[in-house]
Design an enzyme around this catalytic site. Structure first.
Site, PDB file in Angstrom:
ATOM      1  N   GLY A  18       0.839  -1.209   0.000  1.00 13.80           N
ATOM      2  CA  GLY A  18       0.000   0.000   0.000  1.00 13.80           C
ATOM      3  C   GLY A  18       0.868   1.250   0.000  1.00 13.80           C
ATOM      4  N   VAL A  47      17.883   8.476  -3.837  1.00 10.09           N
ATOM      5  CA  VAL A  47      18.510   8.878  -5.110  1.00 10.09           C
ATOM      6  C   VAL A  47      19.631   9.897  -4.856  1.00 10.09           C
ATOM      7  CG1 VAL A  47      18.117  10.081  -7.297  1.00 10.09           C
ATOM      8  CG2 VAL A  47      16.457   8.377  -6.482  1.00 10.09           C
ATOM      9  N   ARG A  48      19.311  10.918  -4.087  1.00 15.03           N
ATOM     10  CA  ARG A  48      20.311  11.996  -3.958  1.00 15.03           C
ATOM     11  C   ARG A  48      21.480  11.596  -3.068  1.00 15.03           C
ATOM     12  NH1 ARG A  48      16.705  17.493  -4.617  1.00 15.03           N
ATOM     13  NH2 ARG A  48      16.335  17.129  -6.829  1.00 15.03           N
ATOM     14  N   ALA A  81      15.478  10.857  -1.204  1.00 10.84           N
ATOM     15  CA  ALA A  81      16.669  10.758  -0.351  1.00 10.84           C
ATOM     16  C   ALA A  81      17.586   9.631  -0.832  1.00 10.84           C
ATOM     17  CB  ALA A  81      16.251  10.525   1.101  1.00 10.84           C
ATOM     18  N   ASP A 128       6.358  -5.259   6.072  1.00 13.77           N
ATOM     19  CA  ASP A 128       7.165  -6.439   6.409  1.00 13.77           C
ATOM     20  C   ASP A 128       6.996  -7.580   5.403  1.00 13.77           C
ATOM     21  OD1 ASP A 128       4.620  -6.838   7.297  1.00 13.77           O
ATOM     22  OD2 ASP A 128       5.167  -7.558   9.290  1.00 13.77           O
ATOM     23  N   GLY A 129       5.847  -7.652   4.729  1.00 18.54           N
ATOM     24  CA  GLY A 129       5.664  -8.666   3.695  1.00 18.54           C
ATOM     25  C   GLY A 129       6.658  -8.442   2.557  1.00 18.54           C
ATOM     26  N   THR A 172       4.274   2.540   5.638  1.00 16.46           N
ATOM     27  CA  THR A 172       2.860   2.160   5.705  1.00 16.46           C
ATOM     28  C   THR A 172       2.158   3.067   6.706  1.00 16.46           C
ATOM     29  OG1 THR A 172       1.268   0.530   6.510  1.00 16.46           O
ATOM     30  CG2 THR A 172       3.495   0.276   7.310  1.00 16.46           C
ATOM     31  N   ILE A 173       0.937   3.435   6.366  1.00 21.51           N
ATOM     32  CA  ILE A 173       0.187   4.287   7.295  1.00 21.51           C
ATOM     33  C   ILE A 173      -0.231   3.507   8.540  1.00 21.51           C
ATOM     34  CG2 ILE A 173      -0.685   5.733   5.415  1.00 21.51           C
ATOM     35  CD1 ILE A 173      -3.474   4.395   6.037  1.00 21.51           C
ATOM     36  N   ASP A 174      -0.140   2.182   8.485  1.00 23.67           N
ATOM     37  CA  ASP A 174      -0.618   1.366   9.610  1.00 23.67           C
ATOM     38  C   ASP A 174       0.312   1.390  10.829  1.00 23.67           C
ATOM     39  OD1 ASP A 174      -2.734   0.694   8.014  1.00 23.67           O
ATOM     40  OD2 ASP A 174      -1.964  -1.276   7.454  1.00 23.67           O
ATOM     41  N   ASP A 198       2.554  -0.575  11.779  1.00 27.69           N
ATOM     42  CA  ASP A 198       2.518  -1.878  12.455  1.00 27.69           C
ATOM     43  C   ASP A 198       3.794  -2.687  12.223  1.00 27.69           C
ATOM     44  OD1 ASP A 198       2.140  -2.289   9.770  1.00 27.69           O
ATOM     45  OD2 ASP A 198       0.496  -3.706   9.980  1.00 27.69           O
ATOM     46  N   GLY A 243      -6.352   0.166   8.961  1.00 26.30           N
ATOM     47  CA  GLY A 243      -5.478  -0.649   9.808  1.00 26.30           C
ATOM     48  C   GLY A 243      -5.960  -2.076   9.774  1.00 26.30           C
ATOM     49  N   ARG A 244      -5.629  -2.771   8.693  1.00 24.06           N
ATOM     50  CA  ARG A 244      -6.223  -4.102   8.499  1.00 24.06           C
ATOM     51  C   ARG A 244      -5.786  -5.086   9.571  1.00 24.06           C
ATOM     52  NH1 ARG A 244      -7.788  -5.317   2.669  1.00 24.06           N
ATOM     53  NH2 ARG A 244      -9.123  -3.637   3.339  1.00 24.06           N
ATOM     54  N   ARG A 248       1.131  -5.242  -5.906  1.00 24.30           N
ATOM     55  CA  ARG A 248       1.389  -6.465  -5.144  1.00 24.30           C
ATOM     56  C   ARG A 248       1.626  -7.575  -6.166  1.00 24.30           C
ATOM     57  NH1 ARG A 248      -2.833  -3.732  -1.902  1.00 24.30           N
ATOM     58  NH2 ARG A 248      -1.866  -3.207   0.067  1.00 24.30           N
ATOM     59  N   GLN A 254      -7.148   8.451   3.784  1.00 21.11           N
ATOM     60  CA  GLN A 254      -6.024   8.432   4.730  1.00 21.11           C
ATOM     61  C   GLN A 254      -4.698   8.077   4.062  1.00 21.11           C
ATOM     62  OE1 GLN A 254      -7.810   6.282   8.527  1.00 21.11           O
ATOM     63  NE2 GLN A 254      -8.801   5.685   6.642  1.00 21.11           N
TER      64      GLN A 254
HETATM   65  O1  F6P Z   1      -1.679   0.612   3.565  1.00 20.03           O
HETATM   66  C1  F6P Z   1      -2.169  -0.276   4.529  1.00 20.03           C
HETATM   67  C2  F6P Z   1      -3.618  -0.386   4.351  1.00 20.03           C
HETATM   68  O2  F6P Z   1      -3.993   0.921   4.287  1.00 20.03           O
HETATM   69  C3  F6P Z   1      -4.501  -1.084   5.344  1.00 20.03           C
HETATM   70  O3  F6P Z   1      -4.763  -0.403   6.521  1.00 20.03           O
HETATM   71  C4  F6P Z   1      -5.713  -1.299   4.509  1.00 20.03           C
HETATM   72  O4  F6P Z   1      -6.569  -2.214   5.007  1.00 20.03           O
HETATM   73  C5  F6P Z   1      -5.127  -1.734   3.225  1.00 20.03           C
HETATM   74  O5  F6P Z   1      -3.907  -1.032   3.122  1.00 20.03           O
HETATM   75  C6  F6P Z   1      -5.992  -1.546   2.026  1.00 20.03           C
HETATM   76  O6  F6P Z   1      -5.235  -1.560   0.887  1.00 20.03           O
HETATM   77  P1  F6P Z   1      -5.811  -1.783  -0.573  1.00 20.03           P
HETATM   78  O7  F6P Z   1      -7.145  -1.129  -0.635  1.00 20.03           O
HETATM   79  O8  F6P Z   1      -4.784  -1.148  -1.446  1.00 20.03           O
HETATM   80  O9  F6P Z   1      -5.876  -3.255  -0.734  1.00 20.03           O
END
Ligand code: F6P
Length: 323
Positions: free
Chosen positions: A12, A25-26, A23, A104-105, A127-129, A131, A172-173, A73, A255
């Site tokens: 994501g 690149v430079r 950063a 982490d994946g 990642t915005i999560d 986590d 935040g899945r 992905r 978000q």
């Molecule tokens: O970027 C992480 C995240 O925002 C999760 O919180 C969310 O559930 C997921 O990605 C959704 O991603 P997509 O809609 O791209 O599958």
């Protein structure tokens, strides 16, 4: 000694990824690396979608959300033949190092590329999560937090005027890190995430207690968990039990977009520089993170094997602060 390095974004997107690319690149060029950008994450690597990046190619991007390299992905990269193809593509350009900006994946996949083909891999948490184990903050979290907050402050105005209950679902899945910080910052009445399960009785009792203390409107933050839209289910159950009228807002992908905050730009810049420095030092299989304000190198084994714990005491703080 520097040869060529490549950078990609994976999973994501998150605001600040562009600042990290810039950063890498430079700082990379500053230290004598030739730098390539890989389009569309690992999939672009398999498809040989590499572009040389010079100093000017990353001009005017520090303030832009999303990722100029796009993201995707890739299932194929998680199979051995896919990684063999990726290694071939990198070797054909004399690329010794790959910087992966993602979660982490993505680091797990990168580690396999190293184990099977000897490409040096370095991760930057994006990642915005928030986590990812081994770093206090990941790139994008601060911006997402502020984006959610801006929306919730607006909702509070109308919630107060109409004396209503609002359930606001945030992303935040897998974890509730974002939901919890949003809840604290927004002064929410409750934060509902799977790490701190509450029964429907608990939720309704707390709402009633709030009413008895004179509250006429309430904001409940719901972490999306496995299922986008879970806030609607919870809201329906609250109405069945308590008869309270409600509205639901799902903040969703708002978000993930937008111009990165100052904090995310600074973090991304430091992590990008840290990744190049790690490459110069001959490191591989490390994520560049921030711990207690310091930039650190964390072995992938600790990142992908670990789980970033939520501070459970903060749920109590949400209760006390919203009394
Ligand atoms: O970027 C992480 C995240 O925002 C999760 O919180 C969310 O559930 C997921 O990605 C959704 O991603 P997509 O809609 O791209 O599958």
């Amino acid at each position: 000694m520097p040869k060529n390095l490549a950078v990609l974004t994976s999973g994501g997107d998150a605001p600040g990824m562009n600042a990290a690319i810039r950063a890498v690149v430079r700082v990379g060029i500053h230290h004598g690396f030739g730098v390539y950008g890989v389009m569309r994450g690992f999939q672009g690597l398999l498809d040989n979608e590499l572009v040389p990046l010079d100093l000017r190619s990353v001009a005017n991007i520090i303030q832009r959300g999303g990722t100029i390299l796009k993201t995707a992905r890739s299932k194929a990269f998680y199979e051995e033949p896919g990684r063999a193809r990726a290694a071939e593509v990198l070797r054909a350009r004399d690329i010794s190092h790959l910087v992966v900006i993602g979660g982490d994946g993505s680091f797990r996949g990168a580690a396999k590329l190293n184990a099977e083909h000897g490409i040096c891999v370095i991760g930057i948490p994006g990642t915005i999560d928030n986590d990812i184990a081994g770093t206090d903050y990941s790139v994008g979290f601060d911006t997402a937090l502020n984006t959610a907050l801006e929306a919730i402050d607006r909702i509070r105005d109308t919630a107060a005027s109409h004396e209503r209950l609002f359930l606001i679902e945030v992303m935040g899945r897998r974890t509730g890190h974002l939901a919890l910080d949003v809840g604290i910052a927004a002064g929410a009445e409750q934060v509902l995430v799977h790490e701190n399960p509450l029964s429907m009785d608990d939720i309704c009792t707390r709402l009633q207690q709030g009413q008895l203390r004179g509250k006429t409107s309430s904001i409940l933050i719901v972490g999306e968990a496995e299922k986008e839209g879970i806030a609607v289910d919870i809201a329906n159950q609250i109405r069945e039990r308590s008869g309270l009228d409600y509205r639901v807002t799902i903040l969703g992908h708002t978000q993930r977009g937008g111009s990165p905050s100052a904090r995310d730009r600074v973090l991304a810049s430091k992590l990008g520089a840290g990744a190049v420095e790690a490459a110069l030092d001959g490191e591989t299989n490390v994520m560049i993170g921030e711990q207690g304000g310091r930039i650190v190198r964390v072995p992938f084994a600790q990142v992908v094997g670990g789980r970033k714990q939520i501070d459970m005491k903060l749920f109590e703080l949400v209760d006390i602060l919203s009394s």
